[in-house]
Write an enzyme that holds these catalytic residues in place. Structure first.
Site, PDB file in Angstrom:
ATOM      1  N   ILE A  13      -0.163 -10.160   0.521  1.00  0.00           N
ATOM      2  CA  ILE A  13      -1.298  -9.485   0.905  1.00  0.00           C
ATOM      3  C   ILE A  13      -1.711  -8.461  -0.135  1.00  0.00           C
ATOM      4  CG2 ILE A  13      -2.185  -8.030   2.874  1.00  0.00           C
ATOM      5  CD1 ILE A  13      -0.183  -9.327   4.664  1.00  0.00           C
ATOM      6  N   SER A  32       3.369  -1.943  -8.540  1.00  0.00           N
ATOM      7  CA  SER A  32       4.703  -2.762  -8.498  1.00  0.00           C
ATOM      8  C   SER A  32       5.836  -2.289  -9.018  1.00  0.00           C
ATOM      9  CB  SER A  32       4.344  -3.947  -9.433  1.00  0.00           C
ATOM     10  OG  SER A  32       5.548  -4.991  -9.437  1.00  0.00           O
ATOM     11  N   ASP A  59       7.788   2.452  -8.096  1.00  0.00           N
ATOM     12  CA  ASP A  59       8.919   2.356  -6.959  1.00  0.00           C
ATOM     13  C   ASP A  59       8.896   3.425  -6.022  1.00  0.00           C
ATOM     14  OD1 ASP A  59      11.234   2.203  -5.480  1.00  0.00           O
ATOM     15  OD2 ASP A  59      12.583   1.691  -7.009  1.00  0.00           O
ATOM     16  N   ASN A  86       0.657  -0.081   0.612  1.00  0.00           N
ATOM     17  CA  ASN A  86       1.191  -1.652   1.012  1.00  0.00           C
ATOM     18  C   ASN A  86       2.324  -2.080   1.070  1.00  0.00           C
ATOM     19  OD1 ASN A  86       0.261  -4.745   1.557  1.00  0.00           O
ATOM     20  ND2 ASN A  86       1.359  -4.614  -0.571  1.00  0.00           N
ATOM     21  N   SER A 140       2.005  -2.749  11.137  1.00  0.00           N
ATOM     22  CA  SER A 140       2.292  -4.071  11.613  1.00  0.00           C
ATOM     23  C   SER A 140       2.082  -3.747  13.368  1.00  0.00           C
ATOM     24  CB  SER A 140       3.843  -4.337  11.620  1.00  0.00           C
ATOM     25  OG  SER A 140       4.179  -5.306  12.637  1.00  0.00           O
ATOM     26  N   LYS A 167       7.478   1.207  11.689  1.00  0.00           N
ATOM     27  CA  LYS A 167       6.107   1.110  11.565  1.00  0.00           C
ATOM     28  C   LYS A 167       5.575   2.117  12.633  1.00  0.00           C
ATOM     29  CE  LYS A 167       5.465  -1.692   8.226  1.00  0.00           C
ATOM     30  NZ  LYS A 167       4.893  -1.420   6.898  1.00  0.00           N
ATOM     31  N   THR A 198       3.709 -15.339   4.862  1.00  0.00           N
ATOM     32  CA  THR A 198       4.234 -14.726   3.390  1.00  0.00           C
ATOM     33  C   THR A 198       5.562 -14.879   3.334  1.00  0.00           C
ATOM     34  OG1 THR A 198       4.705 -12.552   4.462  1.00  0.00           O
ATOM     35  CG2 THR A 198       2.200 -13.202   3.675  1.00  0.00           C
TER      36      THR A 198
END
Length: 245
Positions: A13, A32, A59, A86, A140, A167, A198
């Site tokens: 995503i 990333s 990170d 994300n 979520s 979450k 995913t």
């Protein structure tokens, strides 16, 4: 050109969210944990014709990595228009509350909650330079306490000691952050991308990655009259798009 930073954006995503923002004319900083994987993702997007993408090693569980990413981003731009938190982990399933190791819960919270907080604080100064800053916390529907107490909810049996509470905590943080920024031009919202196929769930979800990313992008593009401190979820609230907390 507007700018966006997306954490955990080298796949799934996050990657598709980067692609869609690039298509809308943003310069995307593709965050990333593994720089090589991030660069590979950026190279793929560039091969598709999107030149305005830059891989950024970050990170979210490492304060030194976050600080280094902030320094590097500051060398590229003095303004950040969109921050999309994300990056996230599940901690593995199942997670029975009576037997799941506390160490697992702590690990999940490090990424899903504390990482979001540290990243947001680190990049807040660049966001303040934007005329219309947006913070999107990818959450979520499983973070809804209200729905978790409703036996008629379709995901009612899906419980766990780490991911779901993380979450819920992220949702609470979103509310507090939006409140503190209420008298500014910030829009701060939580977005449930839906149960999407995913790697995160072994491709078990019925939703598509492009549709999930579009929900995130929609919150990133909110105009000046758009809502803040909301929990967007087309999956849990198809009529209104707003999930109960």
């Amino acid at each position: 050109m507007k700018t966006a930073l997306i954490t955990g954006a080298n796949k799934s995503i996050g990657f598709e969210t980067a692609r869609q923002l690039l298509q809308l004319g943003y310069h995307v900083y593709l965050g990333s944990r593994d720089l090589q994987k991030g660069q590979q993702a950026a190279d793929q997007l560039q091969a598709e014709g999107h030149a305005a993408v830059t891989a950024l090693q970050i990170d979210v569980t490492d304060p030194a990595s976050i600080a280094a990413a902030r320094t590097e981003l500051g060398q590229h731009t003095r303004v950040l228009d969109v921050l999309i938190n994300n990056a996230g982990i599940s901690g593995g399933m199942p997670q029975p509350t009576l037997t799941t190791a506390v160490s697992v819960v702590k690990e999940v919270f490090e990424t899903n909650v504390f990482g979001v907080m540290e990243v947001t604080q680190a990049f807040l100064d660049l966001l303040r330079e934007s005329a219309a800053p947006r913070i999107v916390n990818v959450t979520s529907g499983l973070g809804s306490l209200t729905l978790h107490t409703d036996p008629t909810w379709k995901y009612y049996p899906v419980k766990g000691a780490a991911y779901m509470p993380s979450k819920a905590a992220l949702n609470a943080y979103t509310i507090m952050l939006a409140y503190e920024l209420r008298d500014t031009s910030f829009k701060v919202n939580a977005v449930d991308p839906g149960y999407t196929a995913t790697d995160f769930n072994h491709h078990s979800g019925p939703g598509s990655v492009p549709d999930a990313a579009a929900r995130v992008v929609k919150a990133a593009l909110l105009g000046p009259d758009g809502p803040t401190s909301q929990f967007f979820s087309d999956d849990n609230a198809p009529e209104t798009g707003i999930s109960p907390w």
